[in-house]
Design an enzyme around this catalytic site. Structure first.
Site, short mmCIF file in Angstrom:
data_model
loop_
_atom_site.label_atom_id
_atom_site.label_comp_id
_atom_site.label_asym_id
_atom_site.label_seq_id
_atom_site.Cartn_x
_atom_site.Cartn_y
_atom_site.Cartn_z
N THR A 216 -6.16 0.77 7.41
CA THR A 216 -7.25 1.29 6.71
C THR A 216 -8.53 0.85 7.39
OG1 THR A 216 -5.99 0.73 4.55
CG2 THR A 216 -8.33 0.91 4.30
N ARG B 171 0.89 4.59 0.74
CA ARG B 171 0.04 5.81 1.30
C ARG B 171 0.72 7.09 0.90
NH1 ARG B 171 -3.17 3.03 5.65
NH2 ARG B 171 -3.88 5.07 5.92
N HIS C 34 1.08 -1.38 0.19
CA HIS C 34 -0.07 -0.20 -0.10
C HIS C 34 0.85 1.15 -0.08
CE1 HIS C 34 -3.58 2.31 2.27
NE2 HIS C 34 -3.34 3.02 1.10
N ARG D 104 4.30 6.31 5.04
CA ARG D 104 4.77 5.80 6.36
C ARG D 104 5.40 4.54 6.50
NH1 ARG D 104 -1.29 4.81 9.02
NH2 ARG D 104 -1.75 6.90 8.26
N HIS E 200 -8.15 -8.17 5.86
CA HIS E 200 -7.72 -7.15 7.12
C HIS E 200 -8.22 -7.59 8.38
CE1 HIS E 200 -7.57 -3.15 9.15
NE2 HIS E 200 -7.09 -2.63 7.95
N GLU F 96 -12.70 -6.68 -2.71
CA GLU F 96 -12.20 -7.21 -1.65
C GLU F 96 -12.97 -6.98 -0.38
OE1 GLU F 96 -7.68 -6.90 -1.05
OE2 GLU F 96 -8.27 -6.94 1.17
N GLU G 264 -2.17 -1.49 -3.54
CA GLU G 264 -3.13 -0.67 -2.92
C GLU G 264 -3.08 0.68 -2.93
OE1 GLU G 264 -3.51 -2.10 1.28
OE2 GLU G 264 -3.86 -3.91 0.52
#
Ligand code: PXP
Length: 250
Positions: free
Chosen positions: A111, A55, A53, A59, A201, A161, A80
């Site tokens: 998320t 972002r 991911h 991070r 997740h 997803e 992602e």
């Protein structure tokens, strides 16, 4: 058939450990651990795909990590990303096998909710079309609500997803069965519409047994628990242990 469920390993938190010490100097020769090295180990442990991911706040995973992983032979990369023009342009240049559109806010630890597709159909449809146009398989990370599933289908996404976070939070509590039933209904609905059904997740080595009772699953994307277990067993063994659950179907 549960034996065909694929394991996508989300390696973001290997980069989180690096960034904890090397923020701003992640390219230095001293920076460790290497997400690329982690990827190699995950593949050796049986990962069917690698998920990252990128972002907006960078991070954990950085742009150069994504390019390096994408160039690794034999890797099926799932990117992602937020539904923004900058990310869409990035993905069109990168051309990963798959993109999963996710909601993103700077304040969240991870998320938190699913993508609001029903409320912004035109924006999501345009992004889906721009990614499909260069041959990327597009998935939408959504809650299991009927309105979001129907909207995902309507905007032309071939894959959803389903967000398993609420179920994972409820695990071992009295509401876990209801959350699992919601996911089951979501899987059925998405499958009836002809969508490929992934989930992810908060899945861990314990609640995976319940997740594997869900119908029509194509792929599970699992991150934090595998990276955490890697500290004790190494990445290859941690991935192999999760893969064994998927192969057993329990
Ligand atoms: N799928 C999506 C769309 C995610 O955003 C995340 C977290 O980045 C995951 C799966 C993996 O979640 P976890 O790290 O809790 O396994």
């Amino acid at each position: 058939m549960s034996s065909r469920i694929l394991l996508g390993v989300n390696i973001d938190h290997a980069a989180t450990v690096r960034q904890a010490r090397y923020r701003g100097t992640h390219g230095s020769v001293h920076a460790e651990p290497s997400p690329l090295a982690y990827t190699r180990e995950a593949l050796a442990g049986g990962a069917d795909g690698i998920t990252v991911h990128l972002r907006e706040d960078r991070r954990h995973i950085q742009e150069d990590d994504v390019w390096a992983i994408a160039q690794l032979p034999g890797v099926r990369l799932n990117l992602e990303m937020a539904c923004t023009p900058w990310m869409t342009d990035f993905a069109r240049r990168l051309r990963p096998a798959a993109v999963c559109l996710v909601p993103e806010s700077r304040e969240e630890v991870t998320t938190e909710g699913g993508l609001e597709v029903a409320g912004q159909r035109d924006r999501v449809a345009a992004t889906v079309a721009a990614l499909k146009d260069v041959g990327i398989e597009v998935s939408l990370f959504i809650g299991a609500e009927a309105a979001q599933i129907d909207a995902a289908h309507a905007v032309g996404a071939p894959v959803v997803e389903l967000h398993t976070g609420a179920f994972a939070n409820a695990w071992l509590s009295p509401t876990a069965d209801a959350e699992l039933a919601r996911l089951r209904a979501g899987c059925e609905r998405a499958h009836r519409l002809g969508l490929i059904v992934n989930a992810g997740h908060g899945i861990n080595y314990d609640n995976i047994r319940a997740i594997l009772t869900l119908p029509h699953l194509h792929e599970l994307n699992i991150g934090h628990t595998i990276v955490a277990r890697s500290l004790l067993t190494g990445a290859r063994a941690a991935v192999a242990e999760m893969k064994a659950h998927l192969l057993r179907g329990a």
